[in-house]
Design an enzyme around this catalytic site. Structure first.
Site, PDB file in Angstrom:
ATOM      1  N   CYS A   8       0.851  -1.217   0.172  1.00 37.99           N
ATOM      2  CA  CYS A   8      -0.056   0.030  -0.053  1.00 37.99           C
ATOM      3  C   CYS A   8       1.018   1.265  -0.196  1.00 37.99           C
ATOM      4  O   CYS A   8       2.073   1.031   0.245  1.00 37.99           O
ATOM      5  CB  CYS A   8      -0.869   0.062   1.159  1.00 37.99           C
ATOM      6  SG  CYS A   8      -2.132  -1.361   1.274  1.00 37.99           S
TER       7      CYS A   8
ATOM      8  N   GLY B  85      -0.442  -0.077  -5.121  1.00 38.85           N
ATOM      9  CA  GLY B  85      -1.591  -0.586  -4.645  1.00 38.85           C
ATOM     10  C   GLY B  85      -2.820   0.115  -5.427  1.00 38.85           C
ATOM     11  O   GLY B  85      -2.981   1.056  -5.717  1.00 38.85           O
TER      12      GLY B  85
ATOM     13  N   ASN C  35       0.577   1.547   5.745  1.00 43.93           N
ATOM     14  CA  ASN C  35       0.994   0.670   4.770  1.00 43.93           C
ATOM     15  C   ASN C  35       1.774  -0.352   5.802  1.00 43.93           C
ATOM     16  O   ASN C  35       2.398  -0.249   6.337  1.00 43.93           O
ATOM     17  CB  ASN C  35       2.087   1.195   4.055  1.00 43.93           C
ATOM     18  CG  ASN C  35       3.083   0.362   3.354  1.00 43.93           C
ATOM     19  OD1 ASN C  35       4.356   0.690   3.125  1.00 43.93           O
ATOM     20  ND2 ASN C  35       2.671  -0.622   2.840  1.00 43.93           N
ATOM     21  N   GLY C  36       1.602  -1.756   5.171  1.00 39.29           N
ATOM     22  CA  GLY C  36       2.273  -2.574   6.188  1.00 39.29           C
ATOM     23  C   GLY C  36       1.053  -3.663   6.736  1.00 39.29           C
ATOM     24  O   GLY C  36      -0.114  -3.661   6.383  1.00 39.29           O
TER      25      GLY C  36
ATOM     26  N   TYR D 183      11.327  -5.091  -6.107  1.00 40.37           N
ATOM     27  CA  TYR D 183      10.401  -5.090  -6.910  1.00 40.37           C
ATOM     28  C   TYR D 183       9.318  -3.789  -6.766  1.00 40.37           C
ATOM     29  O   TYR D 183       8.752  -3.361  -7.454  1.00 40.37           O
ATOM     30  CB  TYR D 183       9.481  -6.329  -6.705  1.00 40.37           C
ATOM     31  CG  TYR D 183       8.296  -6.356  -7.693  1.00 40.37           C
ATOM     32  CD1 TYR D 183       8.265  -6.640  -8.977  1.00 40.37           C
ATOM     33  CD2 TYR D 183       6.803  -6.373  -6.800  1.00 40.37           C
ATOM     34  CE1 TYR D 183       7.229  -6.329  -9.769  1.00 40.37           C
ATOM     35  CE2 TYR D 183       5.710  -6.540  -7.513  1.00 40.37           C
ATOM     36  CZ  TYR D 183       5.676  -6.812  -9.019  1.00 40.37           C
ATOM     37  OH  TYR D 183       4.514  -6.656  -9.908  1.00 40.37           O
TER      38      TYR D 183
END
Length: 493
Positions: A24, A50, A125-126, A265
């Protein structure tokens, strides 16, 4: 609080996807008249993290305003009346890929709650690795949940805190959660941002005039014209209000242990993480790969787009020509019709097509950023052979992925990870490749930080390759990770 939320047509996804799925992205602004517009621009730069949903929350000095949608930022936050709908000089935003909780509107962030002392809008995020343990305890004490997102746990912990000031209650909640996170929150008229104690998820600070900007990646600062100031430290919370900025620590200071997949990535190539250019790190992965697993071939071909920098590095180190032997379509939407079962093998071709003029009669070396299940890799190898390649070799610019992730990456489980269940030779046979090679763990470390792995204190979160998880995994250890906490009586499209 105003909440304009919409549900578009049902979204569908490619079931043949063979990538670690996005995490995210978070973005926050304090002190700008056009905070909502800046946040929308920042989220656009973070869209790669995301694509399922997005949301923005603002505070105008007296009230909160929130809009949340399923779909892309550009589909929902482009209207010229957005500043009127989302007024205020403080804003937070979130681009979502669901790793905890289903992809439905009630799980879209930012989440909001009225609590003792005011309101809290937050996004993160996470993944919190003890969220479900905490949720079970909170429900047993009578707390009522409105979503299945792990972020909501923080709202409840803050609401129950005995601290007097609401800011301190939010910080108290952060001390109780485990895992990887980059948090942004509007607490009444102030902004709080925080990074997990291990620094697994990235979070940076910038300035735009007198305004403070916070984002998951530096590319979002670039998008809005902000100047990079520094990274938020592991275990640090930054509180911004009209008096300025102050830093507080909710966990002891320690070196950051950044997620290795940010470099491999997830992050955009033009971002800088931990002081290292992501693009340069990926090129260096290719150079290290050429040193460790050379190949006697005629041409280097990247699997687009994420394999391109490593392929360039491999070509530079080996002297073997780099060619675009695979052409990627940039017009494949997420709502594209799925192939029927008897045409399933053609699904990869709507994303990738062989450039036969480059491939025909050549010994080719395919380079990709990673191999997860191997399904897409197999199809691309076959595509190269059908295009006339005389030999097809394959290299992965990261080590074999043998362990699942619990920190916000939607990755296959152990049983589906090809490297967890086969030797390299067995994988090569499964992929129908003439040879297969992977970057070593130390090769990855050399590419990213210029030094070998410290076995006593790893400099990266590398559990995918080593099985050494940097934090406790309370939910997994109690076998709660497999349970989907569906709200009992609520059906949400």
């Amino acid at each position: 609080m105003s909440d304009h939320s919409a549900i578009p047509a049902t979204l569908t996804y490619d079931p043949e996807s063979d990538r670690p799925q996005e995490e995210c992205g978070v973005f926050a602004v304090y002190g700008a008249d056009d905070a909502a517009i800046l946040t929308a621009l920042g989220l656009h730069a973070l869209q790669h993290r995301g694509q399922e949903a997005c949301g923005i929350a603002t505070h105008d000095g007296s009230r909160f305003h929130i809009e949340r949608y399923l779909g892309l930022v550009g589909e929902n936050f482009t209207s010229p009346d957005m500043p009127q709908r989302l007024p205020g000089r403080v804003a937070i935003g979130h681009a979502r890929y669901s790793t905890q909780g289903a992809s439905v509107l009630r799980n879209v962030q930012p989440l909001f709650a009225d609590v003792r002392g005011g309101g809290i809008a937050l996004a993160h995020n996470g993944n919190l690795t003890n969220a479900r343990v905490l949720r079970e305890e909170l429900v047993n004490h009578g707390q009522i949940f409105q979503s299945t997102s792990d972020s909501e746990v923080v709202l409840h912990l803050a609401a129950l805190s005995k601290k007097n000031k609401l800011t301190n209650r939010v910080l108290s909640a952060l001390k109780q959660v485990q895992g990887a996170f980059a948090f942004v929150a509007v607490v009444n008229d102030r902004l709080i941002v925080a990074r997990d104690p291990y620094g697994i998820r990235p979070l940076v600070m910038g300035r735009l005039g007198e305004a403070y900007i916070f984002a998951s990646e530096t590319c979002a600062l670039d998008m809005v014209g902000a100047t990079f100031v520094r990274e938020i430290e592991p275990g640090e919370a930054v509180v911004v209000n009209e008096s300025g900025l102050r830093s507080e620590r909710f966990a002891p200071a320690r070196p950051a242990q950044i997620c290795a997949f940010e470099y491999i990535y997830f992050a955009r190539p033009d971002s800088v993480i931990g002081g290292r250019s992501v693009y340069e790190a990926r090129k260096e992965m290719g150079r290290q790969l050429a040193l460790e697993t050379p190949a006697d071939v005629d041409v280097i071909i990247p699997v687009p787009d994420s394999g391109v920098p490593a392929a360039i590095g491999f070509s530079e180190a080996s002297g073997i020509p780099f060619e675009l032997g695979i052409i990627r379509s940039h017009f494949v939407g997420r709502t594209f019709i799925q192939p029927t079962q008897d045409r399933r093998d053609l699904s990869v071709r709507r994303k990738h097509a062989a450039n036969a003029a480059v491939v025909r009669g050549k010994r080719v070396l395919l380079i990709d950023d990673s191999i997860v299940r191997g399904t897409t890799s197999l199809k691309i190898v076959r595509m190269m052979r059908e295009a006339g390649a005389s030999e097809v070799h394959f290299r992965s610019a990261c080590p074999p992925i043998k362990h699942p992730d619990f920190y916000g990456i939607d990755m296959a489980g152990h049983d589906e990870l090809i490297a967890a269940n086969m030797s390299v030779d067995e994988m090569a046979a499964r992929l129908e490749a003439d040879s297969l090679g992977f970057l070593t763990v130390n090769g990855l470390y050399q590419a990213v930080i210029g030094a070998p792995r410290d076995e006593t204190a790893p400099q990266l979160a590398d559990h995918y390759f080593t099985g050494e998880y940097p934090t406790l995994l309370a939910d997994h250890d109690r076998d709660l990770s497999a349970k989907e906490f569906q709200l009992s009586f609520l059906v949400d499209a």
